[in-house]
Design an enzyme around this catalytic site. Structure first.
Site: not given
Ligand code: ATP
Ligand code: MG
Length: 465
Positions: A173, A229, A272-273, A386, A388
């Site tokens: 992340r 989710d 999860m959700g 975890y 799942i």
């Molecule tokens: P999850 O379903 O696990 O939450 P996700 O893709 O939403 O997956 P995040 O950790 O929120 O997971 O984001 C993944 C990557 O996207 C990270 O590197 C984060 O910095 C980047 N990111 C999140 N939001 C933004 C945004 N609005 N603009 C640009 N990059 C973003």
């Molecule tokens: Mg997310």
């Protein structure tokens, strides 16, 4: 324009006319690259495969989003747009010469069953179908673009990845630095970028796509949405979701056994959700062991008439046990939050959810000792999250991931960019990345599916009378 008007003029009852078909256009490299080359699909040269006419998707093929129409004669006024999307699949012409393709694949965000299958099929599809030989894995999420050496991928290396949970490329992340990421894509000579991740990742992918377009680079970007989710809109369902439901049922079964084997036993399962209750809903429907299902889309309350405690009291008296399923984003407004918790966010800026399972467990115990002092009572709390997330995809999700990956490859090879591929009413389509990044899929507690939950569990509607 993107609005094709088509009307048969006749609106007698039983005859339906599409007054406005709105085709959701997706970007193409030729939008900003002048004199883009166009080549016959390399599949034509494949010695073992002779594509038929039906194999190719025609440029005019569209998939409609809405499938239920009211044919009774009266169109709602003003009539809504009938959204249509380009059909996914191989095109007769492509814009990339496989010899010059340098593809990059990255995974970001949390784990989800099927991630490795998508990666594997991107590699195998690019290699076997199109003859691409330069395929790279960007490791550790977005930050990997500028902080790690990409790893070279080939079918031999990835051949059994679909049997493993997690992501072989590693994920993370945070670390989204637009300039550094696009610089690195450019410097490393990547011209196809496949981005797999959740809502945050897709918002990042939109920014990467826009920056690439601003710099007028001949680089195609596609997003493959990952959300266990199933909270993403437009597409029928997200990959890994069905595997998650299957695993969730095992947790519910275990909770049921625990509850049945205790005096006044309650089995409590947190699923999860974060903002939607799809997993909880579908696991409840399919398991039939659940007495009450709580999801973020609904309010509920504990005390008083029609509340959770009154309902459980009744079930315990009737059956001697009860099973409770709660989605992780439920009840957040009821759980006391310390000042520190009001500020707490993860590396990507998401508000940290409070543990609804732990809170419910202690509230249940408080209630019972208050109202039934000295009587036996047990709450067995299971959080299988975890377990799942970490499993490999099941058969359905494996074949789904395969089709997703192949649809993405066909679109990118044809020069589409800034898009997502996914099934709409069972047919694969190309959807603008930005539209997907914004679309949400929530459980509608007013429609028949939620009524189905009520009929399976006979749980209270938590409408205070
Ligand atoms: P999850 O379903 O696990 O939450 P996700 O893709 O939403 O997956 P995040 O950790 O929120 O997971 O984001 C993944 C990557 O996207 C990270 O590197 C984060 O910095 C980047 N990111 C999140 N939001 C933004 C945004 N609005 N603009 C640009 N990059 C973003
Ligand atoms: Mg997310």
């Amino acid at each position: 324009g993107n609005t094709a008007a088509e009307s048969n003029g006749d609106k007698s009852p039983g005859q339906f006319s599409f007054s406005t078909v709105k085709l959701q256009e997706i970007s193409h490299l030729s939008d900003y690259i002048p004199n883009l080359q166009s080549l016959p699909n390399p599949l034509e040269q494949n010695p073992f495969f002779h594509p038929s006419d039906e194999f190719y998707v025609k440029s005019g093929d569209v998939i409609f989003r809405q499938i239920v129409y009211d044919l009774s004669g009266t169109l709602p006024s003003p009539s809504p747009d009938h959204l249509a999307y380009h059909r996914a699949g191989p095109r007769r012409e492509v814009v990339f010469d496989p010899k010059t393709v340098r593809a990059a694949i990255v995974t970001c965000g949390g784990l989800c069953p099927g991630l490795n299958t998508v990666i594997r099929e991107l590699v195998v599809g690019l290699w076997e179908l199109y003859g691409v030989r330069q395929i790279f894995g960007v490791t550790a999420g977005y930050r990997g673009f500028y902080s790690r050496e990409p790893v070279e991928l080939n079918p031999k290396l990835v051949h059994s990845w679909h049997k493993r949970g997690g992501t072989a490329l590693e994920t993370s992340r945070g670390g989204f630095d637009l300039e550094k990421i696009v610089d690195s894509i450019q410097n490393r000579g990547f011209n196809q970028v496949y981005i797999i991740g959740g809502d945050g990742t897709m918002r990042g992918a939109v920014k990467i796509f826009n920056e690439i377009r601003r710099r007028k680079l001949n680089i195609a970007v596609t997003g493959i949405p990952k959300t266990v989710d199933n909270d993403i809109g437009i597409i029928d369902k997200s990959f890994g979701f069905q595997t998650a439901v299957e695993m969730a049922q095992q947790a519910i079964s275990a909770a049921h056994v625990e509850a049945e084997s205790a005096v006044n036993g309650i089995g409590l399962v947190k699923l999860m959700g974060r903002s939607t209750g799809h997993i909880a809903l579908h696991a409840t429907l399919s398991s039939r062991d659940v007495d009450c299902c709580l999801i973020p889309e609904m309010e509920f309350y504990l005390e008083g008439k029609g509340g959770l405690f009154e309902f459980l009291e009744h079930r315990l008296k009737e059956n001697g046990h009860a099973v409770l399923v709660v989605a992780e984003g439920s009840g957040q407004s009821m759980i006391p939050r310390t000042d520190a918790q009001k500020q707490e966010r993860d590396e990507s800026g998401n508000l940290v959810l409070l543990n609804v399972g732990g809170w419910l467990k202690s509230e249940l115990n408080r209630w019972w000792t208050r109202d039934h002092p000295g009587e036996l009572f047990t709450v067995k709390y299971i959080d299988p999250t975890y377990m799942i997330r970490a499993v490999p995809a099941n058969a359905t999700d494996n074949s789904y991931c395969t089709l997703l990956a192949h649809s993405a490859i066909h679109g990118v090879m044809a020069g589409y960019t800034g898009f997502v591929s996914g099934p709409i009413n069972g047919n694969y389509a190309y959807i603008p990345l930005e539209e997907v990044a914004q679309a949400r899929n929530v459980v509608n507690t007013k429609d028949h599916k939620w009524a189905w939950i009520r009929s399976v569990t006979n749980q209270p509607d938590f409408e205070r009378s």
